[in-house]
Design a protein around this motif. Structure first.
Motif, mmCIF file in Angstrom:
data_model
loop_
_atom_site.group_PDB
_atom_site.id
_atom_site.type_symbol
_atom_site.label_atom_id
_atom_site.label_comp_id
_atom_site.label_asym_id
_atom_site.label_seq_id
_atom_site.Cartn_x
_atom_site.Cartn_y
_atom_site.Cartn_z
ATOM 1 N N PHE A 87 1.072 12.724 11.948
ATOM 2 C CA PHE A 87 0.978 14.047 11.516
ATOM 3 C C PHE A 87 2.231 14.576 11.255
ATOM 4 N N VAL A 88 3.294 14.252 11.910
ATOM 5 C CA VAL A 88 4.657 14.620 11.681
ATOM 6 C C VAL A 88 5.136 14.657 10.243
ATOM 7 N N LEU A 89 4.888 13.094 9.684
ATOM 8 C CA LEU A 89 5.179 12.768 8.550
ATOM 9 C C LEU A 89 4.492 13.223 7.278
ATOM 10 N N ALA A 90 3.267 13.605 7.572
ATOM 11 C CA ALA A 90 2.457 14.100 6.506
ATOM 12 C C ALA A 90 2.989 15.697 6.372
ATOM 13 N N PHE A 91 3.104 16.456 7.382
ATOM 14 C CA PHE A 91 3.556 17.437 7.609
ATOM 15 C C PHE A 91 4.837 17.902 7.003
ATOM 16 N N ILE A 117 0.748 -1.065 -0.008
ATOM 17 C CA ILE A 117 0.053 -0.028 0.107
ATOM 18 C C ILE A 117 0.707 1.169 0.057
ATOM 19 N N SER A 118 1.826 1.160 0.701
ATOM 20 C CA SER A 118 3.062 2.487 0.889
ATOM 21 C C SER A 118 3.245 2.482 -0.422
ATOM 22 N N ALA A 119 3.850 1.422 -1.141
ATOM 23 C CA ALA A 119 4.619 1.630 -2.400
ATOM 24 C C ALA A 119 3.489 2.220 -3.377
ATOM 25 N N ALA A 120 2.272 1.948 -3.220
ATOM 26 C CA ALA A 120 1.356 2.602 -4.318
ATOM 27 C C ALA A 120 1.168 3.765 -4.020
ATOM 28 N N ILE A 121 1.120 4.316 -2.664
ATOM 29 C CA ILE A 121 1.030 5.634 -2.279
ATOM 30 C C ILE A 121 2.135 6.436 -2.679
ATOM 31 N N SER A 122 3.434 5.910 -2.640
ATOM 32 C CA SER A 122 4.570 6.492 -3.001
ATOM 33 C C SER A 122 4.700 6.750 -4.690
ATOM 34 N N LEU A 133 12.769 8.226 0.290
ATOM 35 C CA LEU A 133 12.877 6.709 0.796
ATOM 36 C C LEU A 133 12.647 6.489 2.123
ATOM 37 N N ALA A 134 13.246 7.652 3.101
ATOM 38 C CA ALA A 134 12.889 7.633 4.546
ATOM 39 C C ALA A 134 11.326 7.954 4.669
ATOM 40 N N PHE A 135 10.714 8.807 4.122
ATOM 41 C CA PHE A 135 9.159 8.918 4.205
ATOM 42 C C PHE A 135 8.538 7.616 3.839
ATOM 43 N N ASP A 136 9.003 7.199 2.939
ATOM 44 C CA ASP A 136 8.184 5.832 2.261
ATOM 45 C C ASP A 136 8.359 4.721 3.133
ATOM 46 N N LEU A 137 9.309 4.671 4.056
ATOM 47 C CA LEU A 137 9.595 3.377 4.839
ATOM 48 C C LEU A 137 8.860 3.809 6.262
#
Length: 400
Positions: free
Chosen positions: A225-229, A139-144, A317-321
């Motif tokens: 929240f921090v990640l999205a921000f 799912i995260s890969a699809a989001i990325s 990559l950091a955000f994706d993981l």
């Protein structure tokens, strides 16, 4: 007994396509921002608000959508969301006034509030606990691919016209909507939906929000929240930063983002599950936050095309993981309330996506380096919070 993922390839592919198209729509606007700024004479602040409008609508709708997903089923919410999204992209494509663009982004945010948590809950329903990290990695890969390759695709399609990317997204969304209607089967029985509806009779948005502050959830939601921000603030100004500071063309920007996305997706698909097994979700989250802080600061100190490409690859990559590590942790705590957890996940993501682009645009108008430095500060605060989280976990373990 839940079927192994390899026996559910078609269903998984449709679900991943659904989540991909939403984040494609979020990212499509990025490479054409300079063009829209020039055509409509808009400021960086206005463009930041335009990106934030999507997240604001998602924020308002997400809690309600989470409840509907648990009460009325995952499939219905996915189909309704995809149809609304298709309409929103079409409106953006034909819009000639900024108010029409805002309307489009609001509709897009509403559709995302339906689709993102519904797909996450659907995947959690059909996978075992053992295979869930792998599924969340997909799912995260699809989001990325959507959120990060989205700008890349937008840049390439924009060669046909600045509005062409939005017509493409509208058509793709309609195709996935029709595919979902005929291929997906609701994972919950009528009895399960009825039981969930009865369970939620005495709850509302306020009570759901209060529940999100439970010690079991709140730290993870803060990191969401921090990640999205951080990611939205960074990516919102990336094309503007590259255009104003280095004179990059939409194709240059698209190339950097596309290569970064491919790199991130390959690591997620083939290595994320192994990394979680070896490090655990919490330690992986901390490593990703440290990398985000260092690379966001480094982004203001580089000038060559190759350096920008390398920094962008590793910060994405950091955000994706970080994203699937958080989602996996939350889904394991959700049990029978996947819709609630997914809805709150979407809510906190929306909060970050509202504040990030808005502040990013404002800071960009002051100094083009400030959005990156501010993103680094926010990510560092997130890292400190995870350190406190770790101490509390240890303390509770000692108490036992």
């Amino acid at each position: 007994m839940k079927k192994p993922l390899k026996e559910q390839k078609t269903v998984l592919l449709i679900l991943l396509s659904n989540i991909f198209i939403i984040f494609l729509g979020v990212g499509l606007i990025i490479p054409v921002m300079p063009s829209f700024m020039n055509i409509m004479h808009l400021s960086g602040q206005t463009m930041g608000y335009l990106v934030a409008a999507f997240a604001f609508a998602q924020l308002l709708m997400s809690p309600l959508a989470g409840r509907w997903i648990d009460c009325y089923g995952r499939k219905k919410m996915i189909i309704i969301g995809l149809f609304i999204f298709s309409v929103s992209e079409l409106i953006f494509g034909i819009g000639t006034h900024v108010s029409v663009l805002y309307l489009s982004r609001v509709l897009g945010g509403i559709s995302s509030a339906f689709i993102m948590p519904a797909v996450t809950a659907f995947v959690a329903d059909i996978t075992s606990v053992e295979e869930r990290p792998k599924a969340m990695g997909y799912i995260s890969a699809a989001i990325s691919i959507g959120f990060i390759i989205g700008p890349g695709i937008g840049g390439f399609i924009a060669e046909l016209g600045v509005r062409a990317p939005f017509y493409f997204a509208a058509g793709f969304a309609l195709i996935t909507c029709i595919s979902s209607l005929f291929i997906l089967t609701e994972p919950l029985t009528k009895q399960q939906l009825l039981e969930t509806t009865q369970l939620k009779k005495d709850t509302n948005f306020v009570s759901d929000l209060k529940r999100s502050f439970h010690p079991l959830y709140i730290i993870a939601f803060i990191i969401v929240f921090v990640l999205a921000f951080g990611l939205s603030a960074y990516e919102t100004v990336f094309s503007l930063y590259s255009d104003h500071k280095f004179g990059f063309t939409p194709r240059d920007i698209a190339t950097i983002i596309t290569i970064s996305a491919i790199f991130g997706v390959v690591v997620q698909v083939f290595m994320f599950g192994k990394m979680v097994d070896k490090l655990g979700e919490k330690k992986l989250i901390q490593i990703c936050l440290i990398a985000g802080v260092v690379l966001a600061v480094a982004s203001t100190m580089i000038s060559s095309y190759l350096a920008i490409l390398l920094i962008t690859c590793f910060i994405f990559l950091a955000f994706d993981l970080l994203r699937p590590a958080l989602t996996t942790y939350l889904s394991k705590t959700a049990e029978k309330e996947q819709g609630f957890i997914a809805g709150m996940n979407s809510t906190y993501t929306s909060l970050g996506n509202i504040v990030g682009p808005a502040l990013g645009g404002i800071l960009f108008d002051v100094n083009i380096n400030y959005p990156y430095l501010f993103a680094a500060v926010i990510l560092f605060i997130g890292l400190v919070i995870t350190m406190m989280w770790k101490e509390k976990q240890s303390a509770s373990s000692l108490a036992k």
